[in-house]
Each structure stands twice: as C-alpha cells, then as structure tokens.
Design a protein around this motif. Structure first.
Motif, PDB file in Angstrom:
ATOM      1  N   VAL A   1       0.836  -1.194   0.000  1.00  0.00           N
ATOM      2  CA  VAL A   1       0.000   0.000   0.000  1.00  0.00           C
ATOM      3  C   VAL A   1       0.874   1.247   0.000  1.00  0.00           C
ATOM      4  O   VAL A   1       1.840   1.326   0.759  1.00  0.00           O
ATOM      5  CB  VAL A   1      -0.915   0.003   1.253  1.00  0.00           C
ATOM      6  N   ILE A   2       0.511   2.190  -0.834  1.00  0.00           N
ATOM      7  CA  ILE A   2       1.229   3.460  -0.842  1.00  0.00           C
ATOM      8  C   ILE A   2       0.495   4.413   0.087  1.00  0.00           C
ATOM      9  O   ILE A   2      -0.726   4.546  -0.030  1.00  0.00           O
ATOM     10  CB  ILE A   2       1.237   4.042  -2.272  1.00  0.00           C
ATOM     11  N   PRO A   3       1.189   5.023   1.022  1.00  0.00           N
ATOM     12  CA  PRO A   3       0.480   5.897   1.971  1.00  0.00           C
ATOM     13  C   PRO A   3      -0.289   6.966   1.208  1.00  0.00           C
ATOM     14  O   PRO A   3       0.244   7.549   0.253  1.00  0.00           O
ATOM     15  CB  PRO A   3       1.600   6.530   2.793  1.00  0.00           C
ATOM     16  N   PRO A   4      -1.517   7.208   1.592  1.00  0.00           N
ATOM     17  CA  PRO A   4      -2.361   8.138   0.833  1.00  0.00           C
ATOM     18  C   PRO A   4      -1.812   9.558   0.834  1.00  0.00           C
ATOM     19  O   PRO A   4      -2.006  10.307  -0.099  1.00  0.00           O
ATOM     20  CB  PRO A   4      -3.701   8.065   1.556  1.00  0.00           C
ATOM     21  N   ARG A   5      -1.104   9.927   1.856  1.00  0.00           N
ATOM     22  CA  ARG A   5      -0.616  11.319   1.868  1.00  0.00           C
ATOM     23  C   ARG A   5       0.847  11.352   2.317  1.00  0.00           C
ATOM     24  O   ARG A   5       1.353  10.417   2.915  1.00  0.00           O
ATOM     25  CB  ARG A   5      -1.473  12.194   2.767  1.00  0.00           C
ATOM     26  N   GLY A   6       1.528  12.405   1.982  1.00  0.00           N
ATOM     27  CA  GLY A   6       2.876  12.590   2.494  1.00  0.00           C
ATOM     28  C   GLY A   6       3.940  11.998   1.604  1.00  0.00           C
ATOM     29  O   GLY A   6       5.104  12.341   1.720  1.00  0.00           O
ATOM     30  N   MET A   7       3.557  11.096   0.692  1.00  0.00           N
ATOM     31  CA  MET A   7       4.583  10.471  -0.130  1.00  0.00           C
ATOM     32  C   MET A   7       4.700  11.141  -1.502  1.00  0.00           C
ATOM     33  O   MET A   7       5.052  10.498  -2.483  1.00  0.00           O
ATOM     34  CB  MET A   7       4.294   8.983  -0.300  1.00  0.00           C
ATOM     35  N   THR A   8       4.394  12.414  -1.571  1.00  0.00           N
ATOM     36  CA  THR A   8       4.466  13.115  -2.842  1.00  0.00           C
ATOM     37  C   THR A   8       5.660  14.063  -2.840  1.00  0.00           C
ATOM     38  O   THR A   8       5.973  14.668  -1.827  1.00  0.00           O
ATOM     39  CB  THR A   8       3.169  13.912  -3.062  1.00  0.00           C
ATOM     40  N   VAL A   9       6.291  14.143  -3.991  1.00  0.00           N
ATOM     41  CA  VAL A   9       7.447  15.017  -4.128  1.00  0.00           C
ATOM     42  C   VAL A   9       7.032  16.255  -4.916  1.00  0.00           C
ATOM     43  O   VAL A   9       6.255  16.144  -5.872  1.00  0.00           O
ATOM     44  CB  VAL A   9       8.573  14.282  -4.877  1.00  0.00           C
ATOM     45  N   THR A  10       7.513  17.415  -4.527  1.00  0.00           N
ATOM     46  CA  THR A  10       7.198  18.629  -5.275  1.00  0.00           C
ATOM     47  C   THR A  10       7.729  18.508  -6.696  1.00  0.00           C
ATOM     48  O   THR A  10       8.863  18.116  -6.908  1.00  0.00           O
ATOM     49  CB  THR A  10       7.832  19.861  -4.606  1.00  0.00           C
ATOM     50  N   ARG A  11       6.893  18.847  -7.636  1.00  0.00           N
ATOM     51  CA  ARG A  11       7.234  18.704  -9.052  1.00  0.00           C
ATOM     52  C   ARG A  11       7.272  20.092  -9.668  1.00  0.00           C
ATOM     53  O   ARG A  11       6.474  20.963  -9.320  1.00  0.00           O
ATOM     54  CB  ARG A  11       6.166  17.800  -9.649  1.00  0.00           C
ATOM     55  N   PHE A  12       8.185  20.313 -10.554  1.00  0.00           N
ATOM     56  CA  PHE A  12       8.332  21.613 -11.202  1.00  0.00           C
ATOM     57  C   PHE A  12       8.059  21.474 -12.700  1.00  0.00           C
ATOM     58  O   PHE A  12       8.592  20.557 -13.341  1.00  0.00           O
ATOM     59  CB  PHE A  12       9.750  22.154 -10.990  1.00  0.00           C
ATOM     60  N   PRO A  13       7.237  22.370 -13.251  1.00  0.00           N
ATOM     61  CA  PRO A  13       6.988  22.323 -14.693  1.00  0.00           C
ATOM     62  C   PRO A  13       8.304  22.421 -15.457  1.00  0.00           C
ATOM     63  O   PRO A  13       9.194  23.188 -15.067  1.00  0.00           O
ATOM     64  CB  PRO A  13       6.127  23.564 -14.937  1.00  0.00           C
ATOM     65  N   ALA A  14       8.423  21.629 -16.511  1.00  0.00           N
ATOM     66  CA  ALA A  14       9.669  21.603 -17.273  1.00  0.00           C
ATOM     67  C   ALA A  14       9.392  21.677 -18.763  1.00  0.00           C
ATOM     68  O   ALA A  14       8.317  21.284 -19.225  1.00  0.00           O
ATOM     69  CB  ALA A  14      10.435  20.334 -16.956  1.00  0.00           C
ATOM     70  N   LEU A  15      10.334  22.185 -19.495  1.00  0.00           N
ATOM     71  CA  LEU A  15      10.238  22.342 -20.946  1.00  0.00           C
ATOM     72  C   LEU A  15      11.585  22.012 -21.556  1.00  0.00           C
ATOM     73  O   LEU A  15      12.625  22.336 -20.974  1.00  0.00           O
ATOM     74  CB  LEU A  15       9.955  23.802 -21.281  1.00  0.00           C
ATOM     75  N   GLU A  16      11.564  21.417 -22.720  1.00  0.00           N
ATOM     76  CA  GLU A  16      12.816  21.180 -23.433  1.00  0.00           C
ATOM     77  C   GLU A  16      12.667  21.782 -24.820  1.00  0.00           C
ATOM     78  O   GLU A  16      11.718  21.463 -25.539  1.00  0.00           O
ATOM     79  CB  GLU A  16      13.089  19.671 -23.529  1.00  0.00           C
TER      80      GLU A  16
END
Ligand code: FES
Ligand code: FES
Ligand code: FES
Lengths: 349, 349, 349
Positions: free
Chosen positions: C90-105
C-alpha cells in the motif's frame, strides 16, 4: 568576542621584497588592502575594492604609479582618488574614491596605519629594523601565515618555556636547564615591555657555534633581552661573553625581529628577521640560519593553529592561566588591553 | 535542532588496538576528548584542552602514565589533576584541573561516560562484545567516520530493505525476496529493542557459503535477530539450519556488533565487528569478510552522507516517514526520544 | 540580503545533452532539483529529496520512466507521485508526494518553472534558442559554474568595457577603440532590454576572420545587438557588412545565447551557445570557437568570483556605481528589481 587589537597603530603589512611592480593584496585587521608603488616608488595602500562594481583593485595592474582595476580599468592614485575611467571622460565628483591608508617603508619593511589616518605619525613606529639593512649585519627574512589570533603568536614569542617541548627535536634539544634556572626580569615602560635573563657559565647556543663566535667546549655567560613594542613588534637580542665577565653584557651576537599583524580574529601575518653580527656574508651560514629558523617557526605555527582550534571548540569560558614563565606575556597583554580600552573609551566619548 | 543524543550513557570511543602509547584525540558528543593509558595500562579519558593556554593535550606525549601537554609540558594524571609544571615548583591549587570522563575497556573496545560522572556505572553497559575476544569466535573489526547524525546510522542498521538498493552491486544482489516476504517481529523491553525474522526454505547467505557451513545448493531456514541497546549499540545475530528444522533456531553463524557514537550533530563514529563461529582462524576468509563488510559500510556511509546533506538543505519541515520495514527503527527512535526527554526533565527539575 | 531573483519564471537548468538515462541533480534558486526523462523522453523535474527518509532521489536510478530512490527503492513518476514501495503493497495516501516543477525542453535546452506552478506558461519563454538546432547554423555549447550571484554574471554580459581588461591577453586585444567611440542605444520594452551599437569603418572581429567571411585588410561596418529577457536570458547578435553600407544591418554572422540561473545567492549556472552562419560544419573552426569562448568565459568566471568575494567582505554598505558603459546593465537590473517587487507585493496581498 570583541576586537582583540587596537587600530590606531602601525602594523607591518609586507616586506619590501614582496612589493614588486605588481599590486599586492593582503587582509590586515579584517580589512582587505592592496599595496602598490607610485611613480616615485613610494608605497601606497588602499582598500582593495573598486567603488565601481566592487571588484578587487588587486585584480589589475600598476600603470604609471596608479592602480588600474582589473575589471573595467578605472585608475586610482596613491591617495585613492579616481584619475581615469576608460569608457567616459568625466570622473564622477563623488563616490569614486577609495579609502587610503598611511604607509611607511623602512629598512625593508612596509607598514600601514589602520585606524584614524589623521592621527598617524611616522614617529609612532619604533626604530628597530635597521639591522635588516645595516652593512654591519647579515639578515635573513621570512613570513609565516599563522592560523591563530595574533595574541597567541605574541604569547609564543614572549615565552621560552615551550622550546623544550614544541621544538624538542629541533632547536629546543639543548639549554633547557638554563632557561628555567635563571630569573626573568620584566619591566613595563609605557607601551613597551622589556624581559631579560642572564645565564652564567653555560654552553654557547647553536647559532653562536654556527658562526664560530664560540667553540663547543667554551663556557660562557649568555644574555637575552626581549622588547615588546605594543601592539605588535617584538625584538630579541641574544649575546654572550666568556664565562666570568664582569661588565653588563650588551654586545649582540644576533637579534630576532618580529612583527605580528592581525589578519582576522583567528589568523595572523608573522614577519621575522634574524640578523647576525658574526660571519657576515657567509652564504652557507645564512642559508642554514634561514632553514633552522623557518623550521622552528613552522613548529610554532603548527602548535598555534592547534591551540586556536582548541580555543574555538572550548565552551568552558575559563580564562587562560599564567605560569611563572608567562610574566612577560602577561605584561604584554596588559599593555594591549589598556590600548584597546583607551580606544573604546575615546570612541564612546 | 536540539541535542539528539542522551548524555548519561556509555559510548564507544575507540577500539583497544587504536590506543597505543601515544595520546588519541577524538571528538565525542561535541566534546574534544583525549585518551591515553596510565601506568597500569588502564584507559584515561580527559577533555582535550590544557587549562594553561588551551593547547590540546593530545599535542603532547604520554610520560609515565600521565599526559604531557605538547606546548609547555604541564602533566596531568588519569584523574585530570596537574602533577607537574616544568617552569615552576608549585602547582596552582585551583584551575589546573582537566575534566575527566569515566572510561572502561572491555573485549577490545573502549567506552566513556559522557554525562554526569557521579552516575556512571560499569554495569550500565550491555555485555555484548565477548565474541570480539572469545577463542570460540574469529572476529574482524573496522571503523567508519560517517558524515551523518548517529540516528541515521542506527536507522540504516535497523533497516534491511536498503540492501537491495544501496548494496545492489555488492552484498545486496541476492536474497531480496526473503526479506520482504517474511514478517518482522519487534519487541521493546525497557531500553532495548529486539527485531527478529525467520525465513524458511531459502538459499544460504554469502557469508554462510564462504565459511563452508552450507553448500550453494542447500535449502535452509534462516534467522536474524537484532538487539538495540539504547542509545547506541546494535547487535545482529545470523544463523541457519537445514530447511524444515522444528526447534527454535539459536545457533549463530556470525554476529555483527555495532557501536554508533555521535561526534557532532552531523557526524558519527561507527565501530563494527563481524565475528563468526565457522572456519575459525582461516585467514583468507577473515580477510574476505573484512573486505566485503568494509565495502558494504562504505556504500552505507556514502548514502548516509548524501542523506544528511539533503536533510541540511531541506526546508519543508516535514517529518521523516516510516515504511513497514521501519518498525524496528521507529521503536528504537522512540526509546531514544524517551531517554532524552527524561534527561531534559531531570535537568529542569 | 533578500532574494535577488524572481521566482515565477522559466530558468535554464541543463542542456539536453546533459540529461541521459541517469538522474541529474542540480540546485536551482536554492532548491535541490533532480531531472530525469519519463517513458516518452519528456523531462521531469522534482525536488531532490525523498519523502521517506530524505535521501536525495538523485542517488538512485531511472526505472521505466520513473525515478527510484537510491536508498530504499521508492519510485516516483514525473508528477512526483509515489508509484511503488518495495517493502509494502500500500502506498500511503498522503505525504509520499514530491514537489514537481513544470519543465520544458526546447532546442537542446531544458528549463524549469521555479515559482507557483499554476502560473507556468510555455509561452512565457522567449523563442531564442532555435539557432542551437537549426541546420542553417553551426553551434557550440558550454556550461560554467560561476561562484558569483547571477546578477554579476548578467552585468558582465551587458558590459563590453571589460573586454580590454579582463580579456586583454585573449579576445580583448583588439577593437578596444571601436567600443568606446560609438554610442550605445538602450531601449526597454516590458521585460526586455535591447542594447545596440553600430561601429563604422573598422576591422572585422576575430570570429569574422576565422570563418573567412572577411579578410584581415577589409574595412567593415559592424553591429552588435543584445537582447535581455528578464530575468535571466541574454542574446547577442553580431554581424558586419563592407564599410559604407546604407541599409540597416541585420544579417548575423554569429550569435551568443546566454542563460544565467541562480544556484544560490552567491553562485550561478551559466549556459552558453555560440552559433554561426558562416563556414557551417567546419569542425576545425567549431573547435576553435569553442576553445576561445570557453577561455574568455573562464577569465570572466575568475573575475566574477573575485568580485563576489570582495563584495562578501565589503562592509561599506555603499551601492555599486554605474559608468556610462553600464546603461544596458542598469536598465536590466531595473527590470529585474521591478519583477521582484511585483512578486513581493503579490505575496503580501
Ligand atoms: S569594478 Fe573596477 S572599474 Fe569596474
Ligand atoms: S598550554 Fe599546556 S602547558 Fe601550556
Ligand atoms: S529514503 Fe527514499 S525510499 Fe527511503
């Protein structure tokens, strides 16, 4: 910790040999300085930061006795005035001036006055470096960057009891008994402290043997007189006569001239000369004296750095303690404390 | 961040082999310590700072079971009392004492009590190092300086799920399934945490094959029992029997003894032994066990340093999270937190 | 000192060539980031810290377009969502998220949006890198890690008067008069600043001679147009025509594309390309252009580091001063200051 050095004094900042036709950068009393020679060869000392974009002036070159910033070529004269800006004809009337520090060059040493420049007086500096350049002497010079507060370096100079320990495998191997058995005389006179000791009927020192002044089997009376000139100059005169001499001994065999200048609160510049009156011009002896002195001061610098590091991690708040051998050093620190206090009171007034 | 370790405990500070006839300096719990052996060979531990001018005592030598400061030769006995000052006959009645820490040497390990020395009790230390010196065992020893808080090192020891990732190219290559498929039992008892796991009908471990206890084709039942003794000792017992064994497995094949000692809040000392009951005295196997264990802990130390660095730049304020595999580590941290809290309350009272 | 860069903007974070099948870690605007490519090869940018025990994600591997933490193997997709935990189902429902930054190439450059990701717009990025990949051009690329605040790097790009000093022994040897004698035109338009200069009847530049576009004896009219796109992109178009040309010059001989990205307040990432329209595909000329540009930027980086160091020790509190040649840079800083102020006001509102 507050500032541990007084400001309104001359400090040694370089040897003459170090200052060629390139700018020389050195931090003194926490201020980055740049030195260069003007058209007449006189030493100029400025704060090492360009008022334009704050590049260090020392990044540039000396051009016609002025210093040219290495970034965009603004030029400043020995007074710190901007005299040329490449990309424009007009020099801004204000803001383009660099702080300038009074400077003196004497007997192959360069000094700067770090405090209030209106109070700088050329005669505020003791005349103790003449042996550096006098033809009656032969001198070796050295510089050590020491990672310790300048007071710790002065302590080290004022104290002879460390010879048998720090220098046990080099210059401290002999003569241990002599130091401890003879009383130290300490005399404070204004901003100077004289410490002297006479040792009767002992062996000549290593340097006295080296120059041939005495033979290994000779028994001699030796004297050693140290003079501290606050805040940061320290001379040691050493000499000897055949054992049983009646007159007061004054003829030096060699002297050690020391200037200790705060770089930061935890690092120092240490300039030294050893000047001898015997075996003048003998290059082999000169080289050997340089080598041995450098070796001994390397050992000191290493211990001083370890001491400073231990002080940095010390949380006891306990003061340093004095042994009997620290009388000279204690007197010296007392004079310095008085000078700092006087400056602090003046500023408060 | 407050202090992360309790003080009134024994911490491992060196292996016996490290402490020869020279002083040994090491920072423990943010305090610089120096160790030396007295005349009887017993370990003495003092704060590594001389009350005279605060040089580190470790800069000197051991003289007749006392430590002699490297700067001016003051000597201190195993109790931290000054017993000799070269330049004077009288020892100052006060101020010349160095803080002394209770010390113990057991089974080739040296321990010090860092907190209130009136509370130090020799029996406060678990008796888990006997395999280090017992003739029924063959041991290898190692030390890692880890650039991470000691709790992160303990986490690493308590957690087996990292094997397949941190050690993927070395010791973690096999056995991955076994760890995840079998339940972990965690039992807290006072200041100790026991974590155990039994894995049925799997392959022998690399070390079990190395000693010849089992053959590569054997199927075995394996057990692994970890005991944490707060705040900083951690043993792992590993063994196995032919698959299908009915009795509770207790016979160790090898054990890993770990002591993790805070150096600062962000660095640790990590002492380890691997002691085996098989192929005793086979030097080739001994060398290979040392090499592989060192290699694995190098990988751990590298990851721990990167973890500590990431934590240092972390501004989220988010707590660490626990996976299922972290039950043992979580219990361990709970015990430590309770010990610190108890100390804090005592001090406040 | 407050933050010197606005956040709601695209910053260059890598070149495409740098991002292979391994994760790439880089600190941007004081935030540790990790980049990797998802299954489709698109760039993903996450904060480089695992929510489990805070190991850096960049310590691991890219697995099927997700990033696998190097410590315990948790996997995160391009959105920063945890998609796998090895030791549990089971993946914990909260807290296991990493901040993501919009990216462009785009055109071999990778960009990330550092501020509020809801405001990120792909069209907020100027289209200036096409020469990097356009078959009508030949490009060389480079990266410098500069130990100076990004504004100092931008100042350096906006200023041509340093060529004769910083680059006196390399690219600045000639053409000195041309820069100073011709007026600079500065035009601010929203968040862009255009600086341009035309120099009549002078010699071709080194690069123009290198490609054979002009001969050493030719007299030409040269133009140079710089465009700054706040906060951190800077293009320079350089070209020339035979002396006496009547039309407005527009045909580029080569362009320099610059992206300056804050790493910390005192360090920067500097990405550059030099793209030419002449002697396309001549590898010797390509190598030589790379070598000379790298050499010049090495000189700049060295000066910028010294400038930053001087600023660090500066206690005067005096502002930087502007010379006439600093008009472009001053306009540029004004735009940046406005952007920061607007962000600060928004946050306060
Ligand atoms: S920084 Fe010195 S001239 Fe520009
Ligand atoms: S500092 Fe230890 S004896 Fe002087
Ligand atoms: S720290 Fe990343 S999975 Fe544990």
């Amino acid at each position: 910790m507050g500032r541990t050095y007084p400001l309104n004094h001359w400090y040694a900042i370089a040897t003459s040999a170090e200052l060629t036709d390139r700018p020389l950068a050195r931090m003194i009393c926490n201020i980055p300085l740049v030195m260069f020679r003007d058209k007449d060869g006189a030493v100029a000392v400025l704060e090492d930061i360009c008022p334009h974009r704050k590049a260090p002036l020392s990044s540039g070159f000396v051009v016609d006795g002025a210093i040219e910033c290495g970034y965009h070529g603004a030029q400043f004269d020995a007074q710190g005035r901007c005299i040329h800006i490449p990309s424009q004809d007009v020099i801004p009337p204000r803001g383009m001036t660099v702080t300038r520090f009074p400077a003196l060059e004497r007997h192959d040493m360069i000094f700067a006055w770090i405090g209030d420049d209106k109070r700088a007086t050329p005669d505020g500096i003791p005349d103790i470096w003449s042996a550096n350049t006098d033809p009656g002497w032969t001198a070796v010079h050295g510089y050590h960057h020491v990672k310790a507060n300048y007071l710790l370096v002065l302590d080290n100079l004022a104290d002879l009891t460390h010879l048998a320990f720090v220098h046990r495998s080099t210059i401290g191997a002999s003569g241990r008994t002599g130091w401890f058995n003879n009383p130290l005389r300490v005399a404070i006179d204004g901003d100077t402290v004289r410490t002297s000791r006479t040792m009767r009927d002992i062996s000549p020192s290593g340097f006295m043997l080296m120059t041939g002044r005495f033979a290994p089997t000779d028994r001699i009376d030796r004297f050693q007189t140290s003079d501290f000139f606050a805040p940061a100059f320290f001379t040691v005169v050493l000499g000897g006569e055949p054992a049983g001499t009646q007159e007061e001994m004054q003829r030096p065999h060699h002297i050690v001239l020391n200037s200790v200048t705060p770089e930061t609160e935890e690092t120092s510049h240490y300039f030294w000369s050893v000047c001898r009156t015997a075996a003048l011009g003998d290059q082999h002896i000169t080289d050997e004296m340089y080598r041995l002195t450098r070796l001994a001061f390397d050992e000191d610098a290493d211990m001083l750095e370890r001491q400073q590091q231990a002080i940095r991690t010390d949380r006891s708040g306990r003061p340093l303690m004095n042994f009997q051998g620290d009388q000279g050093g204690a007197a010296m620190r007392k004079v310095i404390a008085r000078l700092i206090e006087a400056e602090t009171e003046e500023q408060a007034a």
